[in-house]
Write a protein that holds these residues in place. Sequence first.
Motif, mmCIF file in Angstrom:
data_model
loop_
_atom_site.group_PDB
_atom_site.id
_atom_site.type_symbol
_atom_site.label_atom_id
_atom_site.label_comp_id
_atom_site.label_asym_id
_atom_site.label_seq_id
_atom_site.Cartn_x
_atom_site.Cartn_y
_atom_site.Cartn_z
ATOM 1 N N PRO A 12 0.819 -1.215 0.000
ATOM 2 C CA PRO A 12 0.000 0.000 0.000
ATOM 3 C C PRO A 12 0.853 1.267 0.000
ATOM 4 O O PRO A 12 1.862 1.346 0.708
ATOM 5 C CB PRO A 12 -0.805 -0.110 1.294
ATOM 6 C CG PRO A 12 -0.722 -1.538 1.699
ATOM 7 C CD PRO A 12 0.589 -2.041 1.184
ATOM 8 N N GLN A 44 -2.321 7.282 1.296
ATOM 9 C CA GLN A 44 -3.071 7.321 2.566
ATOM 10 C C GLN A 44 -3.155 5.948 3.224
ATOM 11 O O GLN A 44 -2.988 5.830 4.444
ATOM 12 C CB GLN A 44 -4.475 7.860 2.297
ATOM 13 C CG GLN A 44 -5.348 7.985 3.535
ATOM 14 C CD GLN A 44 -5.051 9.234 4.338
ATOM 15 O OE1 GLN A 44 -4.757 10.280 3.776
ATOM 16 N NE2 GLN A 44 -5.102 9.123 5.649
ATOM 17 N N GLU A 45 -3.400 4.906 2.435
ATOM 18 C CA GLU A 45 -3.542 3.567 3.010
ATOM 19 C C GLU A 45 -2.214 3.079 3.595
ATOM 20 O O GLU A 45 -2.195 2.453 4.659
ATOM 21 C CB GLU A 45 -4.060 2.578 1.957
ATOM 22 C CG GLU A 45 -4.296 1.173 2.475
ATOM 23 C CD GLU A 45 -5.274 1.115 3.653
ATOM 24 O OE1 GLU A 45 -6.057 2.061 3.852
ATOM 25 O OE2 GLU A 45 -5.227 0.100 4.389
ATOM 26 N N ARG A 71 -1.790 4.862 6.884
ATOM 27 C CA ARG A 71 -2.684 4.337 7.922
ATOM 28 C C ARG A 71 -2.141 3.003 8.463
ATOM 29 O O ARG A 71 -2.053 2.808 9.674
ATOM 30 C CB ARG A 71 -4.087 4.141 7.343
ATOM 31 C CG ARG A 71 -5.146 3.794 8.378
ATOM 32 C CD ARG A 71 -6.443 3.374 7.730
ATOM 33 N NE ARG A 71 -6.326 2.134 6.976
ATOM 34 C CZ ARG A 71 -6.255 0.912 7.509
ATOM 35 N NH1 ARG A 71 -6.299 0.779 8.814
ATOM 36 N NH2 ARG A 71 -6.136 -0.167 6.759
ATOM 37 N N GLN A 72 -1.733 2.127 7.554
ATOM 38 C CA GLN A 72 -1.264 0.817 8.004
ATOM 39 C C GLN A 72 0.037 0.913 8.806
ATOM 40 O O GLN A 72 0.278 0.089 9.691
ATOM 41 C CB GLN A 72 -1.069 -0.116 6.801
ATOM 42 C CG GLN A 72 -2.385 -0.538 6.167
ATOM 43 C CD GLN A 72 -2.217 -1.714 5.216
ATOM 44 O OE1 GLN A 72 -1.274 -2.492 5.312
ATOM 45 N NE2 GLN A 72 -3.150 -1.842 4.281
#
Lengths: 62, 203
Positions: free
Chosen positions: B36, B39-40, B43-44
């Motif tokens: 990813p 943004q993803e 986040r992760q």
Amino acid sequence: MLQTGFTRASLTGYTGFKSSPYTEGALFYGEKLVDRSAEEAVSAQTPQLEEPKTLECPPGRT
Amino acid sequence: MAPGLSDQEAALIRESIRDKYSRVAASGAVSCFQYPTGQEGLRQQQYPLDLIRDFPPSLIDSFLGVGNPFSLGPIYQGEAVLDIGCGAGFDALLAARMVGPSGRVAGIDVTPAMIDKAREHAAALGMSHAEFRVGEAESLPFPDDAFHVVISNGVLNLTLDKARALAEAHRVLKPGGRLLLADMVLVAALPPELAGKIDNWYQ
């Protein structure tokens, strides 16, 4: 990292991000010693540097 | 010359990496990476999203990191930070937010198009204490003992001489300085048909 002069060098964990079935993100930490005399003192007192700590958590887990 | 590589192989790898990241700078990271991004990815990797709320979407989208080097320890106000392989500037500008105007951040990258993007992002955020320039990890354009912290995210694996790159990071750190590094490592042996292939470097 140890060979290039870092101290407290460690692999602290894996990130879970894989770019292939064979590769994964990992996190490393190291510090530059405060002064040359400290570096020499550590070197003189250390018979053999330990390998960086690895696999505190297995690949695929953060 | 890079260890184990001919001059021609090293030149091909450098050129191909620069081409790949020039394309990413122009068109974005979509479908270029197996993990990813944007943004993803942030986040992760549990980035501090409260510190980047005003980051422009193009800066968020430019995140290509393989981990979160900021998870390795704090960066303090007033410190000097170097980001090796800064890309379009995401990690460097997050570091600039952490050190504040009394600190300073430098980012280097081999891809001129990425440096252009990073400068645009810094200007959009009004972060005049962040500077970006084209440069290589193996020959950092900075004096000895210049930085409190060196960060890098997914870049060292692309350098041709990793020992020299680490030695350079060590050289530019102040005594007591910290290296916060996220990078790709081998977790399983490559099969014989893949081992040693030049295009592994820039796929």
